[in-house]
Design an enzyme around this catalytic site. Structure first.
Site, PDB file in Angstrom:
ATOM      1  N   GLY A  63       0.782  -1.227   0.000  1.00  0.00           N
ATOM      2  CA  GLY A  63       0.000   0.000   0.000  1.00  0.00           C
ATOM      3  C   GLY A  63       0.813   1.277   0.000  1.00  0.00           C
ATOM      4  N   SER A  64       0.180   2.367  -0.271  1.00  0.00           N
ATOM      5  CA  SER A  64       0.787   3.682  -0.205  1.00  0.00           C
ATOM      6  C   SER A  64      -0.197   4.721  -0.714  1.00  0.00           C
ATOM      7  CB  SER A  64       2.100   3.749  -0.977  1.00  0.00           C
ATOM      8  OG  SER A  64       2.716   4.971  -0.735  1.00  0.00           O
TER       9      SER A  64
END
Length: 226
Positions: A187-188
């Site tokens: 994720g980010s």
């Protein structure tokens, strides 16, 4: 539940490692039954958490030439006019979506068209909500000439946990709205830059789904669905 191809190798070796460690503990540390059981429970939680990172749910995708769909699952954290220096070198409207560890980590084309620009940037791993993460972190930049005409820039950005970005597009490729263009492991954030006259359809803090949620509408002479 379908597992994304980017996670299969990681999941296999993680599962194998956890099984080996637990078997060794139960064999060599048999007198500490409670500890072994606690460790086994933690191992299950770790594997299930990792499994969640790499899930790939079926999606009923929405497509329309002048409507921009969310490129990822997550929460809208930025809607503002900014100066975009890498490609446009002028002001654009930025929409940013933050992907938490519990979100699906697939990134999708927000619009159909032709890839006119692509570049990978190695970089830092600041937390994804840091103001400088968009220009300092590891990232990719993709610019698509949309079927409606305007150019749309979208950017995968690694964060403090996300240490690998994967992409499936190159300059000259024709891309379809909603199809996968990459994956950010763990994720980010994804930033989208659109013309200033683009009408934003989401609000700060709103949760969106990649390929399904309409986040903006390009200004064209085409008839609108909204």
């Amino acid at each position: 539940m379908k597992i994304h191809k980017e996670g299969r190798r990681i999941l296999f070796f993680t599962l194998l490692g956890l099984i080996v460690v637990n078997l060794l503990l139960f064999r060599l540390n048999a007198q500490h039954v409670t500890f072994n059981q606690i460790f086994a429970g933690i191992s299950v939680i770790v594997f299930l958490t990792l499994l969640q990172f790499f899930r790939s749910p079926a999606r009923r995708l929405f497509t329309h030439e002048d409507l921009i769909t969310a490129p990822a699952d997550g929460k809208v954290v930025v809607i503002e006019n900014v100066f975009e220096p890498e490609f446009f070198d002028d002001e654009r409207k930025q929409i940013s979506i933050f992907m938490s560890p519990i979100n699906v980590h697939i990134t999708r084309n927000p619009i159909s068209g032709v890839v006119r620009y692509f570049k990978y940037h190695p970089g830092n791993y600041l937390v994804a909500w840091h103001p400088k993460s968009s220009t300092k972190n590891e990232r990719t930049t993709v610019v698509v000439e949309s079927e409606a005409g305007p150019l749309v820039l979208f950017r995968q950005i690694a964060g403090a946990m996300a240490r690998r970005i994967v992409w499936y597009v190159n300059e000259g490729d024709e891309v379809s709205q909603g199809e996968e263009f990459g994956f950010i492991k763990f994720g980010s954030r994804v930033d989208i830059f659109v013309p200033l006259d683009t009408e934003v359809k989401v609000q700060l803090g709103e949760k969106v789904k990649g390929g399904q949620t309409i986040i903006a509408q390009l200004k064209t002479e085409s008839p609108s669905l909204f």
